[in-house]
Motif scaffolding. Sequence first.
Motif, PDB file in Angstrom:
ATOM      1  N   THR A 195       0.973  -0.817  -0.216  1.00 30.03           N
ATOM      2  CA  THR A 195      -0.330   0.114   0.238  1.00 30.03           C
ATOM      3  C   THR A 195       1.125   0.948  -0.144  1.00 30.03           C
ATOM      4  OG1 THR A 195      -1.488  -1.576   1.047  1.00 30.03           O
ATOM      5  CG2 THR A 195      -1.823   0.877   1.145  1.00 30.03           C
ATOM      6  N   ASN A 196       2.122   0.906   0.595  1.00 27.65           N
ATOM      7  CA  ASN A 196       3.000   2.765   0.286  1.00 27.65           C
ATOM      8  C   ASN A 196       3.401   3.007  -0.302  1.00 27.65           C
ATOM      9  OD1 ASN A 196       2.021   2.723   3.956  1.00 27.65           O
ATOM     10  ND2 ASN A 196       4.127   1.768   4.324  1.00 27.65           N
ATOM     11  N   ARG A 197       3.544   1.627  -1.330  1.00 27.07           N
ATOM     12  CA  ARG A 197       4.594   1.782  -2.415  1.00 27.07           C
ATOM     13  C   ARG A 197       3.051   2.194  -3.537  1.00 27.07           C
ATOM     14  NH1 ARG A 197       9.051  -0.545  -3.922  1.00 27.07           N
ATOM     15  NH2 ARG A 197      10.305  -1.036  -2.248  1.00 27.07           N
ATOM     16  N   GLY A 198       2.033   2.257  -3.359  1.00 27.52           N
ATOM     17  CA  GLY A 198       0.977   2.291  -4.256  1.00 27.52           C
ATOM     18  C   GLY A 198      -0.011   1.378  -5.184  1.00 27.52           C
ATOM     19  N   PHE A 199       1.106  -0.343  -4.339  1.00 29.11           N
ATOM     20  CA  PHE A 199      -0.241  -0.580  -4.895  1.00 29.11           C
ATOM     21  C   PHE A 199      -1.500  -1.195  -4.451  1.00 29.11           C
ATOM     22  CE2 PHE A 199       4.477  -2.975  -5.812  1.00 29.11           C
ATOM     23  CZ  PHE A 199       4.537  -2.138  -7.063  1.00 29.11           C
ATOM     24  N   GLY A 200      -2.206  -1.393  -4.696  1.00 27.57           N
ATOM     25  CA  GLY A 200      -3.726  -1.650  -4.046  1.00 27.57           C
ATOM     26  C   GLY A 200      -4.474  -2.633  -5.673  1.00 27.57           C
ATOM     27  N   PRO A 201      -6.158  -1.880  -5.292  1.00 26.41           N
ATOM     28  CA  PRO A 201      -6.748  -2.971  -6.345  1.00 26.41           C
ATOM     29  C   PRO A 201      -6.610  -1.921  -7.197  1.00 26.41           C
ATOM     30  CG  PRO A 201      -8.342  -2.331  -4.018  1.00 26.41           C
ATOM     31  CD  PRO A 201      -6.710  -2.254  -3.932  1.00 26.41           C
ATOM     32  N   GLY A 202      -7.013  -2.659  -8.485  1.00 20.86           N
ATOM     33  CA  GLY A 202      -6.759  -1.910 -10.255  1.00 20.86           C
ATOM     34  C   GLY A 202      -5.060  -2.288 -10.590  1.00 20.86           C
ATOM     35  N   THR A 203      -4.078  -2.901  -9.461  1.00 21.01           N
ATOM     36  CA  THR A 203      -2.372  -2.605  -9.779  1.00 21.01           C
ATOM     37  C   THR A 203      -2.975  -4.766 -10.567  1.00 21.01           C
ATOM     38  OG1 THR A 203      -2.103  -1.726  -7.873  1.00 21.01           O
ATOM     39  CG2 THR A 203      -0.158  -2.991  -8.721  1.00 21.01           C
ATOM     40  N   LYS A 204      -2.295  -4.001 -12.205  1.00 23.51           N
ATOM     41  CA  LYS A 204      -1.645  -5.356 -12.708  1.00 23.51           C
ATOM     42  C   LYS A 204      -0.658  -6.068 -11.746  1.00 23.51           C
ATOM     43  CE  LYS A 204      -3.673  -4.008 -16.707  1.00 23.51           C
ATOM     44  NZ  LYS A 204      -4.383  -4.797 -17.090  1.00 23.51           N
ATOM     45  N   ALA A 205      -0.450  -7.771 -11.972  1.00 23.19           N
ATOM     46  CA  ALA A 205       0.747  -8.420 -11.093  1.00 23.19           C
ATOM     47  C   ALA A 205       2.412  -7.632 -11.286  1.00 23.19           C
ATOM     48  CB  ALA A 205       0.256  -9.667 -11.347  1.00 23.19           C
ATOM     49  N   GLY A 206       2.524  -7.896 -12.405  1.00 24.81           N
ATOM     50  CA  GLY A 206       3.797  -7.569 -12.649  1.00 24.81           C
ATOM     51  C   GLY A 206       4.773  -6.936 -12.107  1.00 24.81           C
ATOM     52  N   PRO A 207       3.489  -5.787 -11.187  1.00 22.85           N
ATOM     53  CA  PRO A 207       4.668  -4.481 -10.667  1.00 22.85           C
ATOM     54  C   PRO A 207       4.959  -5.076  -8.946  1.00 22.85           C
ATOM     55  CG  PRO A 207       3.512  -3.120 -12.729  1.00 22.85           C
ATOM     56  CD  PRO A 207       2.460  -4.564 -12.292  1.00 22.85           C
ATOM     57  N   ILE A 208       3.913  -5.818  -9.439  1.00 22.40           N
ATOM     58  CA  ILE A 208       3.868  -6.531  -7.645  1.00 22.40           C
ATOM     59  C   ILE A 208       4.786  -7.800  -7.280  1.00 22.40           C
ATOM     60  CG2 ILE A 208       2.718  -7.550  -5.294  1.00 22.40           C
ATOM     61  CD1 ILE A 208      -0.203  -5.662  -6.497  1.00 22.40           C
ATOM     62  N   LEU A 209       4.587  -8.589  -8.449  1.00 15.02           N
ATOM     63  CA  LEU A 209       6.061  -9.399  -9.214  1.00 15.02           C
ATOM     64  C   LEU A 209       7.409  -9.000  -8.842  1.00 15.02           C
ATOM     65  CD1 LEU A 209       4.213 -11.728 -11.069  1.00 15.02           C
ATOM     66  CD2 LEU A 209       3.873 -12.390  -8.058  1.00 15.02           C
ATOM     67  N   GLU A 210       7.473  -7.884  -9.420  1.00 11.87           N
ATOM     68  CA  GLU A 210       8.383  -7.713  -9.734  1.00 11.87           C
ATOM     69  C   GLU A 210       9.025  -7.225  -7.929  1.00 11.87           C
ATOM     70  OE1 GLU A 210      11.612  -3.685 -11.718  1.00 11.87           O
ATOM     71  OE2 GLU A 210       9.558  -4.546 -12.763  1.00 11.87           O
ATOM     72  N   TRP A 211       8.034  -6.345  -7.587  1.00 12.06           N
ATOM     73  CA  TRP A 211       9.292  -6.206  -5.749  1.00 12.06           C
ATOM     74  C   TRP A 211       9.017  -7.403  -5.690  1.00 12.06           C
ATOM     75  CZ3 TRP A 211       4.723  -5.723  -1.911  1.00 12.06           C
ATOM     76  CH2 TRP A 211       5.469  -5.209  -1.249  1.00 12.06           C
ATOM     77  N   LEU A 212       8.461  -7.884  -4.936  1.00 14.53           N
ATOM     78  CA  LEU A 212       8.366  -9.346  -4.264  1.00 14.53           C
ATOM     79  C   LEU A 212       9.802  -9.916  -4.634  1.00 14.53           C
ATOM     80  CD1 LEU A 212       4.630 -10.254  -3.818  1.00 14.53           C
ATOM     81  CD2 LEU A 212       5.838  -9.478  -2.071  1.00 14.53           C
ATOM     82  N   LYS A 213       9.799  -9.768  -6.068  1.00 16.92           N
ATOM     83  CA  LYS A 213      11.583 -11.425  -6.588  1.00 16.92           C
ATOM     84  C   LYS A 213      12.109  -9.608  -6.182  1.00 16.92           C
ATOM     85  CE  LYS A 213      13.537 -13.997  -8.807  1.00 16.92           C
ATOM     86  NZ  LYS A 213      14.268 -15.198  -8.077  1.00 16.92           N
ATOM     87  N   THR A 214      13.217  -8.493  -5.929  1.00 18.03           N
ATOM     88  CA  THR A 214      13.823  -7.912  -5.975  1.00 18.03           C
ATOM     89  C   THR A 214      13.983  -7.935  -4.850  1.00 18.03           C
ATOM     90  OG1 THR A 214      12.864  -6.368  -8.308  1.00 18.03           O
ATOM     91  CG2 THR A 214      14.516  -5.689  -6.525  1.00 18.03           C
ATOM     92  N   ASP A 215      13.070  -7.536  -3.942  1.00 15.55           N
ATOM     93  CA  ASP A 215      12.851  -6.807  -2.716  1.00 15.55           C
ATOM     94  C   ASP A 215      13.044  -8.290  -1.096  1.00 15.55           C
ATOM     95  OD1 ASP A 215      12.725  -4.638  -3.382  1.00 15.55           O
ATOM     96  OD2 ASP A 215      11.678  -3.992  -1.801  1.00 15.55           O
ATOM     97  N   TYR A 216      12.459  -9.491  -1.720  1.00 15.95           N
ATOM     98  CA  TYR A 216      12.027 -10.338  -1.262  1.00 15.95           C
ATOM     99  C   TYR A 216      12.862 -11.865  -1.619  1.00 15.95           C
ATOM    100  CZ  TYR A 216      10.092  -7.171   1.787  1.00 15.95           C
ATOM    101  OH  TYR A 216       9.918  -5.751   2.598  1.00 15.95           O
TER     102      TYR A 216
END
Length: 96
Positions: free
Chosen positions: A26-47
């Motif tokens: 949420t702090n990164r601006g992800f939420g309803p309507g966010t495509k999977a790609g940016p979220i998956l990229e963040w989770l892969k990079t950071d975690y």
Amino acid sequence: MSFQAYLDTIESKTGLTPRRLVDQATNRGFGPGTKAGPILEWLKTDYDLGRGHGMALVHVITKGPQISAKHVGTTGTHADATDTLWLDGAATNPNR
């Protein structure tokens, strides 16, 4: 693997509860309507989370903790205890 098991494994791997990861999203601006790609990229990079575990979090981030009741009350590897995922840590899950 059940939906809840994915979240529990993510917690074990990252040291963060699913709720904490949703807060970070949420702090990164992800939420309803966010495509999977940016979220998956963040989770892969950071975690270093792979696609399967990442998609479990994508669902929670974009749609909330409610899941289909399709596997609730069934047996097998995909069975979940409830249609609402527990986000506050495996150790405190009342559905165990």
